[in-house]
Design a protein around this motif. Structure first.
Motif, PDB file in Angstrom:
ATOM      1  N   GLU A   1     -63.888  63.677  39.943  1.00  0.00           N
ATOM      2  CA  GLU A   1     -65.239  64.648  38.765  1.00  0.00           C
ATOM      3  C   GLU A   1     -65.093  66.099  38.429  1.00  0.00           C
ATOM      4  O   GLU A   1     -64.788  66.304  36.724  1.00  0.00           O
ATOM      5  CB  GLU A   1     -66.472  64.220  39.543  1.00  0.00           C
ATOM      6  CG  GLU A   1     -67.478  63.429  39.730  1.00  0.00           C
ATOM      7  CD  GLU A   1     -66.977  62.532  40.875  1.00  0.00           C
ATOM      8  OE1 GLU A   1     -65.861  62.717  41.013  1.00  0.00           O
ATOM      9  OE2 GLU A   1     -67.454  61.098  41.154  1.00  0.00           O
ATOM     10  N   ALA A   2     -64.609  66.793  39.333  1.00  0.00           N
ATOM     11  CA  ALA A   2     -64.302  68.526  38.833  1.00  0.00           C
ATOM     12  C   ALA A   2     -62.775  68.287  38.152  1.00  0.00           C
ATOM     13  O   ALA A   2     -62.940  69.054  37.395  1.00  0.00           O
ATOM     14  CB  ALA A   2     -63.645  68.772  40.717  1.00  0.00           C
ATOM     15  N   ALA A   3     -61.581  67.182  38.293  1.00  0.00           N
ATOM     16  CA  ALA A   3     -60.956  67.218  37.534  1.00  0.00           C
ATOM     17  C   ALA A   3     -61.403  67.293  35.529  1.00  0.00           C
ATOM     18  O   ALA A   3     -60.601  67.513  34.676  1.00  0.00           O
ATOM     19  CB  ALA A   3     -59.812  66.414  38.047  1.00  0.00           C
ATOM     20  N   LEU A   4     -62.078  66.047  36.029  1.00  0.00           N
ATOM     21  CA  LEU A   4     -62.746  65.629  34.376  1.00  0.00           C
ATOM     22  C   LEU A   4     -63.206  66.663  34.033  1.00  0.00           C
ATOM     23  O   LEU A   4     -62.897  66.948  32.520  1.00  0.00           O
ATOM     24  CB  LEU A   4     -63.632  64.170  34.558  1.00  0.00           C
ATOM     25  CG  LEU A   4     -62.949  62.557  35.185  1.00  0.00           C
ATOM     26  CD1 LEU A   4     -63.847  61.629  35.524  1.00  0.00           C
ATOM     27  CD2 LEU A   4     -62.104  62.363  33.885  1.00  0.00           C
ATOM     28  N   SER A   5     -63.727  67.119  34.830  1.00  0.00           N
ATOM     29  CA  SER A   5     -64.848  68.883  33.964  1.00  0.00           C
ATOM     30  C   SER A   5     -64.911  69.952  33.707  1.00  0.00           C
ATOM     31  O   SER A   5     -63.978  70.600  32.238  1.00  0.00           O
ATOM     32  CB  SER A   5     -66.133  68.891  34.992  1.00  0.00           C
ATOM     33  OG  SER A   5     -66.395  68.450  35.154  1.00  0.00           O
ATOM     34  N   ARG A   6     -63.019  69.864  34.271  1.00  0.00           N
ATOM     35  CA  ARG A   6     -61.814  70.948  34.170  1.00  0.00           C
ATOM     36  C   ARG A   6     -61.110  70.310  32.217  1.00  0.00           C
ATOM     37  O   ARG A   6     -61.099  71.500  31.990  1.00  0.00           O
ATOM     38  CB  ARG A   6     -60.429  71.080  34.890  1.00  0.00           C
ATOM     39  CG  ARG A   6     -61.363  71.762  36.462  1.00  0.00           C
ATOM     40  CD  ARG A   6     -60.208  72.836  37.436  1.00  0.00           C
ATOM     41  NE  ARG A   6     -59.518  71.171  37.964  1.00  0.00           N
ATOM     42  CZ  ARG A   6     -60.360  70.499  39.108  1.00  0.00           C
ATOM     43  NH1 ARG A   6     -60.956  71.631  39.961  1.00  0.00           N
ATOM     44  NH2 ARG A   6     -59.683  69.735  39.837  1.00  0.00           N
ATOM     45  N   GLY A   7     -60.633  69.465  32.617  1.00  0.00           N
ATOM     46  CA  GLY A   7     -60.030  68.023  31.222  1.00  0.00           C
ATOM     47  C   GLY A   7     -61.245  68.717  30.475  1.00  0.00           C
ATOM     48  O   GLY A   7     -60.920  69.120  29.301  1.00  0.00           O
ATOM     49  N   GLU A   8     -62.255  68.554  30.531  1.00  0.00           N
ATOM     50  CA  GLU A   8     -63.414  68.801  29.498  1.00  0.00           C
ATOM     51  C   GLU A   8     -63.605  70.121  29.025  1.00  0.00           C
ATOM     52  O   GLU A   8     -64.078  70.201  27.867  1.00  0.00           O
ATOM     53  CB  GLU A   8     -64.607  67.877  29.506  1.00  0.00           C
ATOM     54  CG  GLU A   8     -64.301  66.249  29.245  1.00  0.00           C
ATOM     55  CD  GLU A   8     -64.991  65.483  31.137  1.00  0.00           C
ATOM     56  OE1 GLU A   8     -64.612  64.792  31.068  1.00  0.00           O
ATOM     57  OE2 GLU A   8     -66.045  66.274  31.250  1.00  0.00           O
ATOM     58  N   GLN A   9     -63.391  70.344  29.750  1.00  0.00           N
ATOM     59  CA  GLN A   9     -64.253  72.045  29.428  1.00  0.00           C
ATOM     60  C   GLN A   9     -62.192  72.635  28.801  1.00  0.00           C
ATOM     61  O   GLN A   9     -62.538  74.469  28.730  1.00  0.00           O
ATOM     62  CB  GLN A   9     -64.704  73.173  30.482  1.00  0.00           C
ATOM     63  CG  GLN A   9     -66.111  72.659  31.205  1.00  0.00           C
ATOM     64  CD  GLN A   9     -66.724  73.026  31.578  1.00  0.00           C
ATOM     65  OE1 GLN A   9     -67.070  74.294  31.185  1.00  0.00           O
ATOM     66  NE2 GLN A   9     -67.786  72.757  31.957  1.00  0.00           N
ATOM     67  N   ALA A  10     -61.763  72.345  28.659  1.00  0.00           N
ATOM     68  CA  ALA A  10     -60.113  72.696  28.516  1.00  0.00           C
ATOM     69  C   ALA A  10     -60.125  74.258  27.658  1.00  0.00           C
ATOM     70  O   ALA A  10     -59.763  75.365  27.433  1.00  0.00           O
ATOM     71  CB  ALA A  10     -58.860  71.667  28.515  1.00  0.00           C
ATOM     72  N   ALA A  11     -60.766  73.978  26.333  1.00  0.00           N
ATOM     73  CA  ALA A  11     -61.038  74.246  25.062  1.00  0.00           C
ATOM     74  C   ALA A  11     -61.901  75.465  25.065  1.00  0.00           C
ATOM     75  O   ALA A  11     -62.181  76.636  23.939  1.00  0.00           O
ATOM     76  CB  ALA A  11     -61.304  73.379  24.055  1.00  0.00           C
ATOM     77  N   VAL A  12     -62.782  75.888  25.987  1.00  0.00           N
ATOM     78  CA  VAL A  12     -63.486  76.550  26.281  1.00  0.00           C
ATOM     79  C   VAL A  12     -62.851  78.142  26.500  1.00  0.00           C
ATOM     80  O   VAL A  12     -62.531  77.626  28.216  1.00  0.00           O
ATOM     81  CB  VAL A  12     -65.023  76.626  27.169  1.00  0.00           C
ATOM     82  CG1 VAL A  12     -65.730  78.033  27.499  1.00  0.00           C
ATOM     83  CG2 VAL A  12     -65.356  75.594  26.761  1.00  0.00           C
ATOM     84  N   ASN A  13     -62.415  79.027  25.443  1.00  0.00           N
ATOM     85  CA  ASN A  13     -61.591  79.835  26.487  1.00  0.00           C
ATOM     86  C   ASN A  13     -61.802  80.712  27.340  1.00  0.00           C
ATOM     87  O   ASN A  13     -62.552  81.729  26.729  1.00  0.00           O
ATOM     88  CB  ASN A  13     -61.138  80.732  24.783  1.00  0.00           C
ATOM     89  CG  ASN A  13     -60.112  82.152  24.875  1.00  0.00           C
ATOM     90  OD1 ASN A  13     -59.198  81.941  26.329  1.00  0.00           O
ATOM     91  ND2 ASN A  13     -59.825  82.149  24.060  1.00  0.00           N
ATOM     92  N   ALA A  14     -61.299  80.338  28.312  1.00  0.00           N
ATOM     93  CA  ALA A  14     -62.176  81.370  29.601  1.00  0.00           C
ATOM     94  C   ALA A  14     -61.384  82.609  29.441  1.00  0.00           C
ATOM     95  O   ALA A  14     -62.012  84.138  30.293  1.00  0.00           O
ATOM     96  CB  ALA A  14     -61.868  80.527  30.925  1.00  0.00           C
TER      97      ALA A  14
END
Ligand SMILES: NC(=O)NC1=NC(=O)NC1=O
Length: 173
Positions: free
Chosen positions: A87-100
């Protein structure tokens, strides 16, 4: 020598797996065991589309209790999910475009999340995949104007979208 099973499609593997293994294949889609159990019970599915349609139909019946239960597996937008779980890996991928790296955006998202949680009493949930940080921020602002009922419906629909995207990914890796 590889067995047929290793060449089988994800759907064939899902259809033919033990209940436990089949559940493990789809449980990272959403933290709702009853949804997973229903889909496992409904096997075998004639095509990925049949499984996706059933998953969607079940997701459209989710309640506010389901939303609150599922939110435990969704980190805040802008907070990179920690840990090695699927789940954590999926979330990181989904939020990849959020330019941290954009500090102003990160601050605005953190403030937006806090305001949302103060108003609605739960984490702001949005299908982040395919959305920029700026788009997420404007959606957050728009949804702050919803009343409790409208917002519950929107959040449930976002949870459904995230779940179906994850299931699509599991079926078509
Ligand atoms: N709070 C959230 O919206 N989290 C998330 N949205 C996604 O699309 N993946 C997440 O983890």
């Amino acid at each position: 020598m590889t067995t047929l099973a290793q060449h089988a499609s994800p759907l064939a593997r899902f259809n033919g797996a033990s209940e436990e293994d089949a559940a493990a294949m789809i449980s990272p889609c959403v933290a709702l065991p009853h949804w997973t159990a229903s889909l496992v019970r409904g096997r075998p599915y004639a095509s990925p589309g049949h499984l996706l349609d059933e998953a969607d139909a079940l997701a459209r019946g989710w309640s506010l209790d389901d939303l609150n239960l599922a939110l435990s597996a969704h980190p805040r937008i802008g907070e990179k999910a920690r840990g090695e779980s699927k789940e954590a890996a999926l979330s990181r991928g989904e939020q990849a475009a959020v330019n941290a790296r954009d500090a102003a955006l990160a601050d605005a998202l953190a403030a937006g999340n806090a305001a949302y949680e103060a108003r609605f009493g739960r984490v702001f949930l949005i299908r982040a995949s395919g959305r920029s940080g700026e788009e997420i921020l404007s959606e957050l602002s728009r949804r702050m104007e919803n009343d409790a009922e409208q917002e519950a419906a929107e959040a449930l629909d976002q949870l459904r979208q995230i779940t179906l995207l994850r299931l699509e990914g599991a079926l078509h890796p």
